[in-house]
Structure formats: C-alpha cells, structure tokens
Scaffold this motif. Structure first.
Motif, PDB file in Angstrom:
ATOM      1  N   VAL A   9      38.117   2.792   0.181  1.00 57.47           N
ATOM      2  CA  VAL A   9      37.320   1.646   0.603  1.00 57.47           C
ATOM      3  C   VAL A   9      35.926   1.748  -0.008  1.00 57.47           C
ATOM      4  O   VAL A   9      35.498   2.811  -0.464  1.00 57.47           O
ATOM      5  N   VAL A  10      35.219   0.621   0.005  1.00 51.19           N
ATOM      6  CA  VAL A  10      33.796   0.604  -0.317  1.00 51.19           C
ATOM      7  C   VAL A  10      33.089  -0.022   0.882  1.00 51.19           C
ATOM      8  O   VAL A  10      33.454  -1.110   1.334  1.00 51.19           O
ATOM      9  N   CYS A  11      32.107   0.698   1.429  1.00 48.22           N
ATOM     10  CA  CYS A  11      31.411   0.263   2.646  1.00 48.22           C
ATOM     11  C   CYS A  11      30.060  -0.357   2.304  1.00 48.22           C
ATOM     12  O   CYS A  11      29.315   0.181   1.475  1.00 48.22           O
ATOM     13  N   ASP A  12      29.757  -1.453   2.978  1.00 47.14           N
ATOM     14  CA  ASP A  12      28.436  -2.048   2.846  1.00 47.14           C
ATOM     15  C   ASP A  12      27.396  -1.077   3.393  1.00 47.14           C
ATOM     16  O   ASP A  12      27.704  -0.210   4.211  1.00 47.14           O
ATOM     17  N   THR A  13      26.159  -1.219   2.957  1.00 48.31           N
ATOM     18  CA  THR A  13      25.107  -0.269   3.328  1.00 48.31           C
ATOM     19  C   THR A  13      24.864  -0.215   4.827  1.00 48.31           C
ATOM     20  O   THR A  13      24.407   0.796   5.357  1.00 48.31           O
ATOM     21  N   MET A  14      25.169  -1.315   5.554  1.00 48.43           N
ATOM     22  CA  MET A  14      24.925  -1.353   6.995  1.00 48.43           C
ATOM     23  C   MET A  14      25.977  -0.577   7.787  1.00 48.43           C
ATOM     24  O   MET A  14      25.852  -0.426   9.000  1.00 48.43           O
ATOM     25  N   LEU A  15      27.012  -0.065   7.122  1.00 52.02           N
ATOM     26  CA  LEU A  15      28.122   0.599   7.813  1.00 52.02           C
ATOM     27  C   LEU A  15      28.195   2.080   7.468  1.00 52.02           C
ATOM     28  O   LEU A  15      29.285   2.637   7.317  1.00 52.02           O
ATOM     29  N   GLN A  16      27.057   2.734   7.376  1.00 53.18           N
ATOM     30  CA  GLN A  16      27.068   4.141   6.984  1.00 53.18           C
ATOM     31  C   GLN A  16      27.682   5.035   8.051  1.00 53.18           C
ATOM     32  O   GLN A  16      28.295   6.049   7.740  1.00 53.18           O
ATOM     33  N   GLY A  17      27.510   4.681   9.323  1.00 50.61           N
ATOM     34  CA  GLY A  17      28.143   5.455  10.388  1.00 50.61           C
ATOM     35  C   GLY A  17      29.658   5.384  10.291  1.00 50.61           C
ATOM     36  O   GLY A  17      30.359   6.389  10.434  1.00 50.61           O
ATOM     37  N   LEU A  18      30.191   4.190  10.030  1.00 50.99           N
ATOM     38  CA  LEU A  18      31.633   4.017   9.836  1.00 50.99           C
ATOM     39  C   LEU A  18      32.101   4.838   8.640  1.00 50.99           C
ATOM     40  O   LEU A  18      33.156   5.491   8.687  1.00 50.99           O
ATOM     41  N   ALA A  19      31.323   4.820   7.559  1.00 47.98           N
ATOM     42  CA  ALA A  19      31.700   5.566   6.353  1.00 47.98           C
ATOM     43  C   ALA A  19      31.832   7.049   6.644  1.00 47.98           C
ATOM     44  O   ALA A  19      32.767   7.709   6.172  1.00 47.98           O
TER      45      ALA A  19
END
Length: 889
Positions: free
Chosen positions: A642-652
């Motif tokens: 996946v590629v995560c948007d910058t606002m989802l760093q906790g999810l990453a």
C-alpha cells in the motif's frame, strides 16, 4: 636544560596539546583510543578543571546538532572525576572557574549544561550570578539554553514565567516549558493563564513573535489556536487546575459543544427538545459571549422568532444582537409571558413511534431506582445468585467541555424479571464511608464471580469510568470473570452477516417508516441499537442517550431508557444461545467467556492450501473493480502493498508491524504522488477525506480505500485488513523494519554486539553517551496498545508458549561488516550506539537483528506480545508458532 624540562613536567601537560591529539582521534573516529588518551591526559594536567575550560574555549569545531568532541571530552572528564574524586579549590578560584564555565555555556550546545553544572558546582554559585547568566543567555537569543539552565538550577521562582516560556512556546518546545513549571503549581496556573490569552479570537501570534530574535514569524504560525487550545486543555487535566482559569479556551470548547448539540438536534434529530434545552442551559449559563453565540446558531438552524425568544430568556441587550432579532424581541415583549417553545409530539405519533422501537417486556413496577443502602442490599440478594445471567450498563453525564473522565451516575443491572438502577450519584452525596465500601464490595463480587454471566456492550470503557468514580475498583478489571462483551460478538456477527441478515427487516425500510413518523430524515442505526434491530426486529430509541444524568429527579423517559439499555442485552443473548450456528457462532456462547474483560473472540482465518500462490496486490486491486469488499480474494500480508497518505502515519506503522509493505508520503509530498506510486508499483492507496475522490478517479475503483479518520490507528488497520481480506500470521509480525520498510535482516550474537560497542567506544564508561541505560527509556516505533491503563498486561508466555523468533535471515559474517567504521557491504552503518546498556545485561537475550537497509538494531522485547494481543481476531490460527517478541532500538 634539565631544570627547564623538570619545570615543564611539574607544571603538567598543556591542555591545548591534549586537545590537538584528541581532535585527530575524533576525526578518525578512533573512539576507544580517544577515551584512553583523554583519561591519561586528565591525569597529567596540573588542573583538570581549568584545563577542560581551556580546551572548550579554544575548540569551536561544532555548531550543529548531535554529540560533539566538546561533549565527549566533558562527559569523559565527569566520569574520570567520579573515579578520582577531587573538588575545585574553593573561594575566588572556584568563582573564576564558574564564570568561565558560564561563558562556555553561552557559546556551546545545551547538552553541556548538565556535566558542567556537576563539574563546577554551578548550583552553589551566588544566586545573583546565576540569574545574571540566565539573563545573559536569554538576551543573546538562546532561549532554550536559558530555560534549561534555570530549570537545572531551580531558579524558576525568581524569573518571569511569561518572559521565559513565551519564546519556547512560539518555537514549539512545549516539553521544555512543561519541565520548567513541573514542580511549581503557581507557575503552572500562570502559564495556563498566559496561554489562554493567546486563545482569544483576536490574538495574533505573529505580533508577539516579532519581539523575539531567532523566532521567525513563520515558525510562530504553526502554533495556531486549535493546537494551543488542545495543549491548554491537556495541561488543565494534567495539573488539575480549575478550568475557570482559562475562559477563552473553555469558551471555544463550549462553542464547539453548542455546534455539536445543534447538529444532534436539528440535523441528525437524535435528541429530544427537552434534553437539548437542558444541555444548552447548563452549557451557556450566565456567559454573555456564549449567549450571543447561541443566538447566532439559532438564527442559522431555526428562525428569528426562536432566536428572539431565547434572547428574551437571557435578558440580552438588543445592541449586541442582529437588528432582525431585536425587532422580533420588541414584538414578543408585548405578550404577557414569554417562554422558550418546546416541540411536542402528539400522543398518536408517540404511539406509532413506539411500535417501531424496542419495548421493555417487563412492567414499570419491576424497574427499581435504588437510592438507599437498604434497597441495594435487597438488590444484592437477587443479583448474586450462582448461575445468574445479568445485563449491565452505565450512564454518565456527557462530557461536554469537561476536563477528565466523567463519573458514573447510574449503574444498571438487569436480571430476568427485574432491572435495578443504582443511583451512584446519590450514594456519593451521602458521605458514608462504610456503606460506600459495602457498595464497592458488592460490585467487585459481582464482576469477579465466574458463575454469574455479565453481559455488556463495550464493557471496557464502562469499567474505566466506574474505576474513576470509585478508585477502590481500579484493579477490579484484572479480577473480572464471567464477562461476555456483546460488542465483540457483534463484530463477529458482522463478518457472518451474510448467513442471517436476509431474515430481518432491511435497515433502509425501517428508517423510511420511522422518518414518515418523525417527519425528518432518519439516521441509520449503529452500535447496540443496530444489533438489537438485527436480532430482535426493532432498534433502541437512543434519544435519551445524551441526557443530563446528573440532574435529579430523573425523568420517566430516562429511567425507561436506562432499563431498556441493560435488559435488551438479556434478550440478545437469549436469541444467540437458541441457535448460535445460524449466526456462525460456536455451539455454546459461554465458551467465548475468557475470564478477563479484555478477552476477545478469535476469528480464525483459513490458510491458503499448500501450493496455492497468494494473489499479488495488483491482481487484488483489479479484482476489486468487480468484487465487493467482502469478496476480495485472500492475500498474504507480505504480498499486500500500500501507499499511505501523510495523514495516516499511525496506520502505516501498524500495518508495517503486521508485515505489510507500506510506503508513506512525506509531509511535503502532494496527494497526487500517491496515484503515481500506486500505478508504478501496483500499490493500494490508503487516504481519507477530500483527497479520496480525486485519487479514486486517477487509479480506478478498488485501488483506493478511504480510511475513517475518527477511528484510532489500530481500528483503521483492522478495517483495511478486513476490507482487502489480508491474511496475517505470527510469522508476519515485525517481519519488516519499522523505520525503512525493508524485510531483510542479519542476525548478530550478543557477544559480537558487545565487542563492537567496546571497539567503537560506546561501552567506554558507566554512563556512556549516546544511549540510555534503561531499555524502557529508549525510543520505540512500534505502536502502543490502545487499551485502558488498568488492563492486565499480557506476557509472551501467557500469549504464545514455546515461541521463538526465527526470521528468514542469516548470521552476520565477518566479511559482511567493516568493524572500524561499522558499515555493511552496501554502505549501511550499523546503529549499535542506540542499544541501551541494560539490554546487554539481559541473561535470556542471545542475539540481535539488524536491518540491512537502514542499520537499525532490534532485540527481544515486549512489543510482539502487545501486537498479538491487539490483533488476535485477525491472526491466522494454524501457523506454526515460531516467533517471539522483539523490540526496536
């Protein structure tokens, strides 16, 4: 000639010559030899105290971040003095040394503060001298150093808290500010008052930033009112300060609550007029500013007449109100009596409405509202019967604008024919310590008795609030047995919904019928209400959920609602027990009782057949264009990217913990780069909010997923994994580096790590630089468990006995590493300096693992157990247990 030589020898070694030698060794990074030469040099100096200052004053070779030669020499001398105790000569010479030390501090890094304070006994210097040097640093624009020095020397009470803390707040250094006021309650109050003035709508941080050198206005812009308000609200709870001290922050908080109440009442229509008015009046009170904001909201959501009626109710002056409201007020003032109008539903509509909501099957006489100790004793005799099944729920005042966790007002216990509502608010007012102990004993006994089945929905949160109400019950959750949390059962039912949902009334159909009665759009049911609707045919009426449960007497509607919330759990349980197979559950629901509240039903996922290749992410994404979310083909975690948007760093971070290949956009990257990466690498895009619509159009259906930002990171990760049918096994956990996403490791023995650290000088002394001695103090990237602090910790042996971590990696060979520079063949530097000394002392630790891409070092710790406990429900159950826990350095 011999006499001159003897004179120089007796005078000791020249400190500047020693410095030159140390500089050469520092440049070559020969740290072990540097340490030996430094210690030998200190012994040959005539006056080590003066010699150190000579070296620090002449060496100006480091102005950046990180440890410097200055720092290394200073700490080395501090350790040497511990082994060879001596004090600087008292009197005038000591004062001269202290003055020079302060001059050095004015030119050096802040990390020299602590060792120099210790070596030169700066804390014993004259107070006026200390204050003068703090002010000197401050006026040079070294605000951070001034605050750290004053904190170390405990000068806070003699300095202006606003003057010292303002520049640090503007530079986003709130942690230093918190340390500065940590032990001084009166300074904490002053700090909060200062920050509160910044939260006024007319305040501009740029105006105050211009007064300070080295604080660019652009930096101050980051400290917006939203961030500042959150910080103030957190500190109010942390310092236990009266919120009235911060009127601007509380006003903004209450305004947000007002907007929420208007949404619940006039948009969602899930709150009665009576409840709404009660909350509005409690919230607004005598606050003139909030009263005026209320009028503006009434104009937007209702009409001018309603706004004018509330303006008259609060006796507002027409000068501060819109002209149309003032005119309407003059019209209404001619009436004999003005009251805030209340919307009422006629009896026929109420009867029709009741036909569509869950109704209690017991009579009103069997709902008992207990307010005396004698009534509680009768309830105890009924409830504490072995083999009993009881439904439990709790109600408290909605925490609108409150600091801290709310206290439970009503505890509901539903048995087969009766519902008992314990008025905990009333009991707290009786102030009878012995009776309160008896009440706590009754509650504790109920929750710890394994023979009594306790049904709840989200029981963990209820128990946390109960422990806040009665501190004596804080440890009760660890002792709780016989609890079945229907929230966890509900999650399992949602997975199996295809087996049984077709037998029930469609949600959309019921909502349309309810809308026709209430004359307003009906929101879809959720949570317990939806579970009750699916199993019992009718949803719960939640319009009393946000009542003021601290107002007495309770209204009849509140009492019936509280009883229904607890009793419906019994009926849900009864339906599930009659035919559990129909719902995809085990034959006996009691088998799901784990003894502890935190126990969750495990969702076993079948592993793919041997020899069957897992689909790639690209194939999965393509399949998503035609398949629904529940029909995605199963894919292993290692094949899912996946590629995560910058606002989802906790999810990453969570997904990486579980072995998913995750790329995260940088803060400066444009959202559109996610689409480019997804097309290039065949990744799924994880984003949220407005970017979702744009990105979805660029990559096509099924290859972009919108994450709910209101969920915590752990719940977001579960949603993603379930949506894409990702299979996670124990072997996947921590199979990737949390820093760089690499999945290639090298194994290193503990003996070799110890030897490398000695060679590199990281085990030079007892207080070695560059790392902490306590492993728990070291930084970690693994997400923490999102469970209440009172939850019982799980250990590796309890979770997975006989586990050993055995990743797919080989041992580090001598040819893989240049021991002098600590670099691998690919040029990666091995980051052994971040390993705490305490880790090397662990007797049960045999080896370490290093990431071949970034050089991070990992060792056995507790993170694996936490991740397993958080994601039990999605872990594959038949994978061989060949992993243990490891911790990040």
């Amino acid at each position: 000639m011999d006499q001159e030589s003897s004179t120089r020898e007796s005078a000791g070694q020249d400190p500047l010559l020693l410095l030159k030698t140390l500089q050469t060794l520092w440049t070559k990074r020969e740290l072990q030899k540097l340490r030996e030469v430094a210690r030998q040099g200190f012994a040959t100096l005539e006056d080590p105290f003066s010699g150190l200052l000579d070296m620090l004053e002449s060496y100006k070779g480091w102005k950046g971040k990180g440890h410097s030669l200055e720092y290394y020499i200073t700490n080395e001398l501090a350790r040497w003095l511990k082994e060879h105790p001596r004090d600087p000569q008292p009197g005038l010479k000591l004062k001269m040394l202290q003055a020079r030390a302060f001059e050095v501090l004015g030119e050096s890094q802040s990390n020299l503060l602590e060792p120099l304070i210790s070596i030169y006994q700066l804390q014993k210097a004259d107070r006026s001298t200390l204050l003068g040097n703090v002010n000197h640093l401050y006026h040079k624009g070294k605000y951070k150093e001034a605050v750290i020095l004053s904190t170390k020397l405990k000068l806070q009470t003699e300095l202006d808290v606003e003057k010292m803390c303002t520049p640090l707040l503007l530079q986003d250094k709130a942690n230093l500010v918190e340390d500065y006021v940590a032990d001084y309650p009166h300074l904490q109050s002053q700090l909060l008052q200062i920050m509160d003035t910044w939260c006024h709508p007319t305040f501009n941080t740029r105006d105050i930033a211009r007064q300070y050198q080295n604080v660019p206005p652009s930096r101050a812009d980051k400290l917006n009112q939203k961030m500042l308000s959150k910080l103030v609200f957190r500190l109010l709870g942390q310092y236990k300060v009266d919120p009235a001290l911060c009127p601007n922050v509380m006003n903004q908080r209450h305004l947000g609550t007002l907007r929420y109440l208007f949404y619940k009442r006039f948009v969602e229509k899930s709150m009665t007029q009576e409840n709404w008015e009660d909350h509005i009046q409690n919230m607004v009170g005598e606050n003139l500013w909030l009263q005026e904001q209320l009028i503006q909201l009434l104009i937007s959501y209702c009409d001018v007449t309603t706004a004018a009626q509330w303006a008259l109710y609060y006796h507002l002056s027409g000068e501060s109100l819109p002209a149309k409201v003032t005119e309407k007020m003059h019209e209404l003032q001619h009436q004999e009596r003005v009251e805030v109008t209340k919307e009422r539903t006629d009896d026929s509509k109420m009867d029709k409405k009741n036909d569509y909501y869950y109704q209690l099957p017991i009579t009103r006489e069997n709902i008992h509202f207990l307010q005396t100790w004698e009534e509680v004793e009768k309830c105890r005799d009924v409830v504490l019967q072995p083999g009993q099944v009881v439904g439990i729920d709790m109600e408290w005042r909605p925490p609108f604008g409150l600091v801290g966790r709310p206290r439970v007002s009503v505890l509901q216990i539903a048995a087969k024919e009766h519902v008992y509502l314990l008025d905990l608010l009333q009991f707290s007012k009786l102030d009878q310590e012995e009776k309160e102990k008896e009440l706590c004993h009754f509650i504790w006994k109920l929750f710890s008795d394994p023979s009594i089945i306790k049904l709840g929905y989200g029981m963990s949160g209820d128990l946390c609030s109960l422990s806040t109400t009665y501190p004596a019950l804080r440890e009760m959750e660890k002792q709780a047995q016989g609890i079945l949390d229907l929230l966890q059962v509900d999650k399992q039912l949602q997975k199996n919904s295809g087996l049984w949902k077709k037998h029930h009334i469609p949600v959309e159909s019921l909502c349309q019928e309810l809308s026709s009665i209430t004359k307003s759009p009906r929101q879809a049911e959720k949570g317990l209400s939806l579970l009750v609707q699916n199993l019992l045919g009718k949803p719960l009426d939640k319009t009393e959920q946000l009542s003021n449960w601290e107002k007495r007497p309770l209204r009849e509607e509140q009492i019936v609602y509280a009883a229904s919330d607890a009793y419906c759990l019994l009926e849900v349980y009864e339906v599930l027990c009659k035919d559990p197979a129909r719902f995809g559950l085990t034959a006996n629901l009691k088998e799901s009782l784990g003894g502890k509240q935190s126990t969750k039903p495990k969702a076993k996922k079948p592993l793919s057949k041997q020899g069957t290749q897992s689909p790639s992410t690209q194939e999965l994404a393509s399949a998503g264009e035609t398949l629904s979310a529940s029909a995605f083909p199963e894919i292993s975690a290692k094949d899912f990217s996946v590629v995560c948007d910058t606002m989802l760093q906790g999810l990453a971070r969570y997904l990486r913990c579980l072995g998913v290949d995750v790329q995260v956009l940088e803060n400066t990257d444009d959202h559109r780069q996610a689409a480019e990466i997804a097309r290039k690498d065949g990744r799924i895009i994880l984003t949220s909010g407005l970017p979702y619509q744009k990105l979805q159009a660029q990559v096509g259906e099924g290859r972009c997923f919108s994450v709910n930002c209101s969920d915590k990171a752990r719940q977001q990760a579960l949603s993603v994994l379930k949506h894409f049918n990702v299979r996670v096994t124990l072997r996947d956990i921590f199979s990737r580096c949390q820093v760089c996403n690499c999945d290639k490791y090298l194994k290193i023995s503990k003996e070799k790590v110890r030897r490398l650290m000695k060679i590199s000088g990281y085990l030079a002394g007892e207080d070695d630089t560059g790392y902490s001695k306590n492993p728990e103090e070291d930084w970690e990237l693994c997400p923490k468990a999102e469970t209440p602090a009172s939850s019982e910790p799980t250990t590796c042996t309890e979770q997975l006995p006989n586990c050993t971590y055995n990743p797919d990696c080989r041992w580090l060979a001598d040819s893989d590493l240049n021991e002098g520079s600590l670099t691998l063949k690919n040029g990666t530097t091995l980051q052994i300096r971040t390993i705490p000394r305490g880790v090397l002392e662990k007797t049960d630790l045999a080896h370490f693992y290093c990431c071949t891409q970034c050089g991070k070092v990992f060792w056995e710790g507790s993170h694996f157990g936490r991740v397993v406990s958080q994601f039990q429900e999605i872990l594959g159950g038949s994978e061989p247990q060949t992993q243990t826990f490891y911790e990040l350095s």
